[in-house]
Scaffold this motif. Sequence first.
Motif, PDB file in Angstrom:
ATOM      1  N   PHE A  22       0.810  -1.205   0.000  1.00  7.15           N
ATOM      2  CA  PHE A  22       0.000   0.000   0.000  1.00  7.15           C
ATOM      3  C   PHE A  22       0.853   1.268   0.000  1.00  7.15           C
ATOM      4  CE2 PHE A  22      -3.008  -3.198   1.369  1.00  7.15           C
ATOM      5  CZ  PHE A  22      -4.167  -2.824   0.711  1.00  7.15           C
ATOM      6  N   HIS A  23       2.149   1.085  -0.179  1.00  3.72           N
ATOM      7  CA  HIS A  23       3.084   2.201  -0.359  1.00  3.72           C
ATOM      8  C   HIS A  23       3.103   3.166   0.826  1.00  3.72           C
ATOM      9  CE1 HIS A  23       3.471   0.722  -4.426  1.00  3.72           C
ATOM     10  NE2 HIS A  23       2.166   0.852  -4.606  1.00  3.72           N
ATOM     11  N   PHE A  24       2.999   2.603   2.034  1.00  4.69           N
ATOM     12  CA  PHE A  24       3.173   3.437   3.214  1.00  4.69           C
ATOM     13  C   PHE A  24       4.670   3.688   3.415  1.00  4.69           C
ATOM     14  CE2 PHE A  24      -0.824   1.094   4.610  1.00  4.69           C
ATOM     15  CZ  PHE A  24      -1.662   2.152   4.293  1.00  4.69           C
ATOM     16  N   ALA A  25       4.989   4.832   3.981  1.00  5.62           N
ATOM     17  CA  ALA A  25       6.384   5.148   4.264  1.00  5.62           C
ATOM     18  C   ALA A  25       6.905   4.249   5.388  1.00  5.62           C
ATOM     19  CB  ALA A  25       6.514   6.613   4.657  1.00  5.62           C
ATOM     20  N   LYS A  26       8.214   4.002   5.382  1.00 12.49           N
ATOM     21  CA  LYS A  26       8.799   3.129   6.406  1.00 12.49           C
ATOM     22  C   LYS A  26       8.542   3.657   7.804  1.00 12.49           C
ATOM     23  CE  LYS A  26      12.472   1.056   3.615  1.00 12.49           C
ATOM     24  NZ  LYS A  26      13.940   0.863   3.452  1.00 12.49           N
ATOM     25  N   GLN A  27       8.551   4.991   7.941  1.00 14.82           N
ATOM     26  CA  GLN A  27       8.325   5.574   9.266  1.00 14.82           C
ATOM     27  C   GLN A  27       6.877   5.426   9.729  1.00 14.82           C
ATOM     28  OE1 GLN A  27       9.506   7.190   6.575  1.00 14.82           O
ATOM     29  NE2 GLN A  27       8.648   9.259   6.366  1.00 14.82           N
ATOM     30  N   ASP A  28       5.989   5.025   8.813  1.00 17.16           N
ATOM     31  CA  ASP A  28       4.580   4.806   9.171  1.00 17.16           C
ATOM     32  C   ASP A  28       4.346   3.447   9.825  1.00 17.16           C
ATOM     33  OD1 ASP A  28       3.767   7.265   8.200  1.00 17.16           O
ATOM     34  OD2 ASP A  28       3.341   6.482   6.192  1.00 17.16           O
ATOM     35  N   TYR A  29       5.361   2.580   9.784  1.00 18.89           N
ATOM     36  CA  TYR A  29       5.148   1.207  10.254  1.00 18.89           C
ATOM     37  C   TYR A  29       4.757   1.176  11.734  1.00 18.89           C
ATOM     38  CZ  TYR A  29       5.870  -3.700  11.354  1.00 18.89           C
ATOM     39  OH  TYR A  29       5.693  -4.994  11.775  1.00 18.89           O
ATOM     40  N   THR A  30       5.393   2.014  12.550  1.00 19.50           N
ATOM     41  CA  THR A  30       5.080   2.039  13.980  1.00 19.50           C
ATOM     42  C   THR A  30       3.621   2.419  14.209  1.00 19.50           C
ATOM     43  OG1 THR A  30       7.361   2.635  14.525  1.00 19.50           O
ATOM     44  CG2 THR A  30       5.697   3.027  16.214  1.00 19.50           C
ATOM     45  N   VAL A  31       3.158   3.438  13.467  1.00 15.28           N
ATOM     46  CA  VAL A  31       1.749   3.853  13.566  1.00 15.28           C
ATOM     47  C   VAL A  31       0.845   2.724  13.089  1.00 15.28           C
ATOM     48  CG1 VAL A  31       0.015   5.492  12.751  1.00 15.28           C
ATOM     49  CG2 VAL A  31       2.338   6.273  13.250  1.00 15.28           C
ATOM     50  N   LEU A  32       1.214   2.083  11.971  1.00 12.60           N
ATOM     51  CA  LEU A  32       0.411   0.992  11.423  1.00 12.60           C
ATOM     52  C   LEU A  32       0.264  -0.143  12.428  1.00 12.60           C
ATOM     53  CD1 LEU A  32      -0.878   0.022   8.596  1.00 12.60           C
ATOM     54  CD2 LEU A  32       1.180  -1.374   8.431  1.00 12.60           C
ATOM     55  N   LYS A  33       1.359  -0.496  13.076  1.00 16.44           N
ATOM     56  CA  LYS A  33       1.316  -1.601  14.035  1.00 16.44           C
ATOM     57  C   LYS A  33       0.465  -1.238  15.248  1.00 16.44           C
ATOM     58  CE  LYS A  33       4.202  -5.233  15.927  1.00 16.44           C
ATOM     59  NZ  LYS A  33       5.566  -5.798  15.996  1.00 16.44           N
ATOM     60  N   SER A  34       0.548   0.013  15.689  1.00 16.13           N
ATOM     61  CA  SER A  34      -0.277   0.450  16.809  1.00 16.13           C
ATOM     62  C   SER A  34      -1.762   0.428  16.431  1.00 16.13           C
ATOM     63  CB  SER A  34       0.142   1.866  17.229  1.00 16.13           C
ATOM     64  OG  SER A  34      -0.697   2.345  18.250  1.00 16.13           O
ATOM     65  N   LEU A  35      -2.063   0.893  15.222  1.00 18.24           N
ATOM     66  CA  LEU A  35      -3.447   0.857  14.737  1.00 18.24           C
ATOM     67  C   LEU A  35      -3.951  -0.577  14.638  1.00 18.24           C
ATOM     68  CD1 LEU A  35      -3.337   3.551  11.919  1.00 18.24           C
ATOM     69  CD2 LEU A  35      -4.673   3.678  14.022  1.00 18.24           C
ATOM     70  N   TYR A  36      -3.081  -1.472  14.211  1.00 18.51           N
ATOM     71  CA  TYR A  36      -3.459  -2.885  14.087  1.00 18.51           C
ATOM     72  C   TYR A  36      -3.901  -3.440  15.442  1.00 18.51           C
ATOM     73  CZ  TYR A  36      -2.801  -7.931  13.956  1.00 18.51           C
ATOM     74  OH  TYR A  36      -2.982  -9.287  14.105  1.00 18.51           O
ATOM     75  N   GLN A  37      -3.125  -3.139  16.486  1.00 18.10           N
ATOM     76  CA  GLN A  37      -3.469  -3.646  17.815  1.00 18.10           C
ATOM     77  C   GLN A  37      -4.793  -3.058  18.286  1.00 18.10           C
ATOM     78  OE1 GLN A  37      -2.009  -6.053  19.310  1.00 18.10           O
ATOM     79  NE2 GLN A  37      -0.217  -6.222  17.973  1.00 18.10           N
TER      80      GLN A  37
END
Length: 200
Positions: A22-37
């Motif tokens: 989905f072409h998210f920036a690498k720095q977005d991964y932390t936010v993505l993982k938090s949203l996932y939880q």
Amino acid sequence: MYTFSLKPELTDAQLQSLTERFHFAKQDYTVLKSLYQELLSQVDAKCFFHIYSEGDLPGIPYQKYAVVLATLSGQTDDYINSKTDAGIISEAYMADCLALELLAQSYALAADRIHQVTGLWANACQFPGNEYPISMTAELLKCFSDLPVRTTKAGVMVPAKSVIYITSLTVKKPSHDCTHICKGCRNYSCASRSCGVTEH
């Protein structure tokens, strides 16, 4: 009708893959993982299915097949909508992508349940709006009763993170996973096309 609770989950590797697709920036991964939880705590996934034989329903040619409904629950929609209502559009989009991925995971979990109940193997999922007319959604929903899912006048399913499909059943395990759904999909630009299928 068979009813089961499902527990779709994503591994770290799947989350990393989603970030790339989905072409998210690498720095977005932390936010993505938090949203996932956060999202996972709202998911109350359920699967409903009926087993049918040829002739039971009009227009379906298989000797043995299942009509399957899977939903992540209205709470999932509420969580995503709360991000939109708060104006956090990027997080709402991430949460929506995560929910779609979890819904896709439910196909394989549903197939496992079908195999446990029937001893038969599920083949590729076939959806109204793709292999069948979109109007078939409402007709297939009539196969079930007392469901936490409905359709609007426009034929949209509510909760939004719900899906209904048909899968043929065989005694022989198919050579491909039943979640190999991209091959039949006409949305060639979809970022979720992880099966390596290209436009004809």
